[in-house]
Design a protein around this motif. Structure first.
Motif, short mmCIF file in Angstrom:
data_model
loop_
_atom_site.label_atom_id
_atom_site.label_comp_id
_atom_site.label_asym_id
_atom_site.label_seq_id
_atom_site.Cartn_x
_atom_site.Cartn_y
_atom_site.Cartn_z
N ARG A 277 5.88 10.22 -7.50
CA ARG A 277 5.49 10.18 -6.09
C ARG A 277 6.69 9.77 -5.25
O ARG A 277 7.32 8.74 -5.52
N PRO A 278 7.05 10.53 -4.22
CA PRO A 278 8.26 10.23 -3.45
C PRO A 278 8.16 8.89 -2.74
O PRO A 278 7.11 8.51 -2.24
N GLY A 279 9.29 8.18 -2.68
CA GLY A 279 9.33 6.91 -1.98
C GLY A 279 10.03 6.99 -0.65
O GLY A 279 10.13 6.01 0.07
N SER A 280 10.55 8.16 -0.28
CA SER A 280 11.26 8.32 1.00
C SER A 280 11.16 9.79 1.41
O SER A 280 10.77 10.66 0.63
N PRO B 228 7.08 6.36 3.87
CA PRO B 228 5.96 7.14 4.40
C PRO B 228 4.63 6.89 3.71
O PRO B 228 3.59 6.79 4.35
N GLY B 229 4.65 6.78 2.37
CA GLY B 229 3.40 6.58 1.64
C GLY B 229 2.73 5.27 1.98
O GLY B 229 1.49 5.18 1.99
N THR B 230 3.53 4.24 2.26
CA THR B 230 2.99 2.94 2.66
C THR B 230 2.60 2.95 4.12
O THR B 230 1.56 2.41 4.51
N SER C 21 4.63 -6.20 -2.48
CA SER C 21 5.20 -5.05 -3.17
C SER C 21 4.43 -4.82 -4.47
O SER C 21 3.78 -5.73 -5.00
N THR C 22 4.51 -3.61 -4.97
CA THR C 22 3.82 -3.31 -6.22
C THR C 22 4.37 -4.15 -7.37
O THR C 22 3.62 -4.57 -8.25
N ALA C 23 5.69 -4.40 -7.35
CA ALA C 23 6.28 -5.24 -8.39
C ALA C 23 5.68 -6.64 -8.38
O ALA C 23 5.37 -7.21 -9.43
N ALA C 24 5.51 -7.21 -7.18
CA ALA C 24 4.94 -8.55 -7.08
C ALA C 24 3.49 -8.56 -7.55
O ALA C 24 3.04 -9.49 -8.23
N ALA C 25 2.73 -7.54 -7.16
CA ALA C 25 1.32 -7.47 -7.58
C ALA C 25 1.21 -7.41 -9.10
O ALA C 25 0.34 -8.06 -9.70
N ASP C 26 2.10 -6.65 -9.73
CA ASP C 26 2.07 -6.53 -11.18
C ASP C 26 2.47 -7.83 -11.86
O ASP C 26 1.79 -8.31 -12.77
N GLN C 27 3.59 -8.41 -11.43
CA GLN C 27 4.11 -9.59 -12.10
C GLN C 27 3.24 -10.82 -11.91
O GLN C 27 3.09 -11.63 -12.83
N LEU C 28 2.67 -10.96 -10.72
CA LEU C 28 1.85 -12.13 -10.43
C LEU C 28 0.37 -11.89 -10.74
O LEU C 28 -0.46 -12.77 -10.54
N GLY D 297 -4.54 -8.25 0.41
CA GLY D 297 -5.06 -7.03 1.02
C GLY D 297 -4.62 -5.75 0.36
O GLY D 297 -5.10 -4.67 0.71
N GLY D 298 -3.69 -5.83 -0.59
CA GLY D 298 -3.24 -4.63 -1.27
C GLY D 298 -1.75 -4.69 -1.55
O GLY D 298 -1.07 -5.67 -1.22
N SER D 299 -1.24 -3.64 -2.16
CA SER D 299 0.18 -3.58 -2.51
C SER D 299 0.70 -2.17 -2.29
O SER D 299 -0.06 -1.20 -2.26
N GLY D 300 2.00 -2.07 -2.14
CA GLY D 300 2.64 -0.78 -1.95
C GLY D 300 4.14 -0.94 -1.96
O GLY D 300 4.67 -2.05 -2.08
N THR D 301 4.85 0.17 -1.84
CA THR D 301 6.30 0.16 -1.78
C THR D 301 6.73 -0.27 -0.39
O THR D 301 6.43 0.41 0.59
N LEU D 302 7.43 -1.39 -0.28
CA LEU D 302 7.84 -1.90 1.03
C LEU D 302 9.20 -1.35 1.45
O LEU D 302 9.52 -1.34 2.63
N GLY D 303 10.02 -0.95 0.49
CA GLY D 303 11.31 -0.35 0.83
C GLY D 303 12.35 -1.34 1.29
O GLY D 303 13.38 -0.93 1.85
N LEU D 304 12.11 -2.64 1.09
CA LEU D 304 13.04 -3.67 1.54
C LEU D 304 13.47 -4.51 0.34
O LEU D 304 12.71 -5.32 -0.15
#
Length: 418
Positions: free
Chosen positions: A293-296, A172-174, A192-199, A220-227
């Motif tokens: 922050r809830p992810g689902s 929902p947040g994404t 994903s936020t993990a990719a944005a951080d690591q790269l 364009g940005g990052s967020g929780t993709l849930g996949l």
């Protein structure tokens, strides 16, 4: 539905059965005609070993292994996901519907995926996708293009999607973040936020994305993709130009169906050359975001219930299911109620909450609507349990059958999740 006076419950809108990305007619010819890129330093082609099918899990933690076009297996790179700041709850504020007409369609519903299937042998056929759509209890199916590309020298699994359709399948947040989907529609990429951080990616910066072609795309940005295992999105047009494989993955939504049995049925249709993931397994659950922050929706119900001591999250989950099937049917009811928790605008003016701290109490935003429902129930005595809980639910919708249905569903949620 939250009511101000007696009114009948609404019937949910008929859901769409199947969403499917149509492969471009000349995709095969375009891929065949694409020039071979030069070799990189480590002996791999600069096109990430051919870009055909998704590689083994990478930045966000993979869940399947798939062969690349050149027959090489990817390498696993696990990582913990970190995301954004928490909401700062608080009442007040007028109704502000943030779903405006832009480059992408406004978010009308959320479709939580129950199963993800990825082919290891090329596109999934239309007949197989249709068979999945006919499985008992399946409500929505979406097929997407995908492949393994290189970004900042790292392999990254990528889906090519229609932003207007695909946003509904993310947490929902994404899903509600128009900035991400507009950037995607404009030809950028989202990670994903993990990719944005690591790269160490910076929003608004252009990066070469190495595929069968090497476009310079704006982050364009990052967020929780849930996949799990998927860390990057591009739009369908960009995916075709990059040579990503059409219909290489399907996502399935089947509310109320045992996800393990659904995954087995999908596996039977797709065969041994597909990896099928039950997204309800604990290791694949969308994590709560940084600082809680809830992810689902499940996490959101649990967090909102904590604002009302004595109120079980299962009651909120049951109301969310009855009212909108957890955001899938959040449009206006025959009585005029709106949003995932189906508030009347007149009631919302008194109980609306800015749950995500964006300065707006949005009746259509689950991060606002769910805590508002908790606030409404608490004000009517739900935290005290027993008869007062019954009366609080009755105040939400003036019908004894409604109260009984909510309480029965709440007990079912408690048995399954508590």
């Amino acid at each position: 539905m939250v009511v101000a006076s007696s009114s009948p419950p609404h019937a949910p809108a008929r859901p769409q059965r199947t969403e499917q990305a149509s492969p471009p007619k000349k995709a095969r010819k375009a891929r065949a005609a694409a020039p071979r890129p030069p070799r990189g330093r480590r002996g791999l082609t600069a096109a990430a070993a051919g870009i055909a099918v998704l590689c083994a899990g990478n930045l966000g933690g993979g869940v399947y292994v798939a062969l690349s076009a050149d027959g090489e297996r990817g390498t696993s790179r696990g990582a913990a996901s970190r995301t954004q700041s928490p909401p700062t709850g608080g009442p007040g504020g007028p109704v502000a519907n943030v779903a405006e007409e832009r480059q992408v369609a406004p978010l009308r519903r959320v479709v939580p995926p129950d199963v993800l299937a990825v082919s290891r042998s090329g596109p999934i056929g239309r007949a197989a996708i249709a068979r999945i759509g006919r499985l008992k209890g399946v409500r929505d199916v979406i097929a997407v293009a995908g492949g393994a590309v290189q970004l900042q020298g790292r392999g990254i699994n990528t889906f090519a999607v229609d932003p207007s359709r695909f946003r509904s399948w993310t947490p929902p947040g994404t899903a509600k973040r128009n900035d991400l989907w507009e950037a995607l529609a404009a030809g950028g990429f989202v990670v994903s936020t993990a990719a944005a951080d690591q790269l160490r990616l910076a929003r608004g910066t252009r990066y070469p994305v190495v595929a069968r072609t090497i476009p310079q795309l704006e982050m364009g940005g990052s967020g929780t993709l849930g996949l799990p295992g998927i860390d990057m999105l591009v739009n369908s047009k960009t995916g075709t130009e990059m040579g990503l494989v059409p219909n290489v993955a399907v996502m399935v939504n089947a509310p109320g169906v045992d996800a393990a049995k659904l995954a087995a049925a999908v596996k039977k249709i797709l065969g041994r050359n597909a990896d099928v993931v039950n997204l309800h397994e604990q290791r694949y659950q969308a994590p709560s975001e940084a600082n809680g922050r809830p992810g689902s929706y499940l996490d959101l119900y649990k967090q909102a219930a904590r604002s009302c001591p004595g109120l079980s999250w299962t009651v909120l989950a049951a109301i969310g299911q009855v009212e909108s099937d957890h955001g899938r049917n959040a449009g206006r009811s025959s009585a005029g109620a709106l949003g995932p928790m189906q508030f009347l605008p007149s009631t919302w003016r008194s109980y609306g909450v800015d749950g995500d701290g964006d300065g707006k109490a949005d009746i259509m935003n689950p991060y606002d609507a769910v805590p508002a429902a908790a606030r409404y129930l608490c004000a009517h005595g739900a935290g005290k349990g027993g008869r007062q809980l019954y009366q609080a639910i009755w105040a939400y919708n003036h019908a004894d059958w409604y109260v009984q249905k909510v309480l029965n569903l709440a007990r079912a949620y408690a048995v399954r999740y508590d």
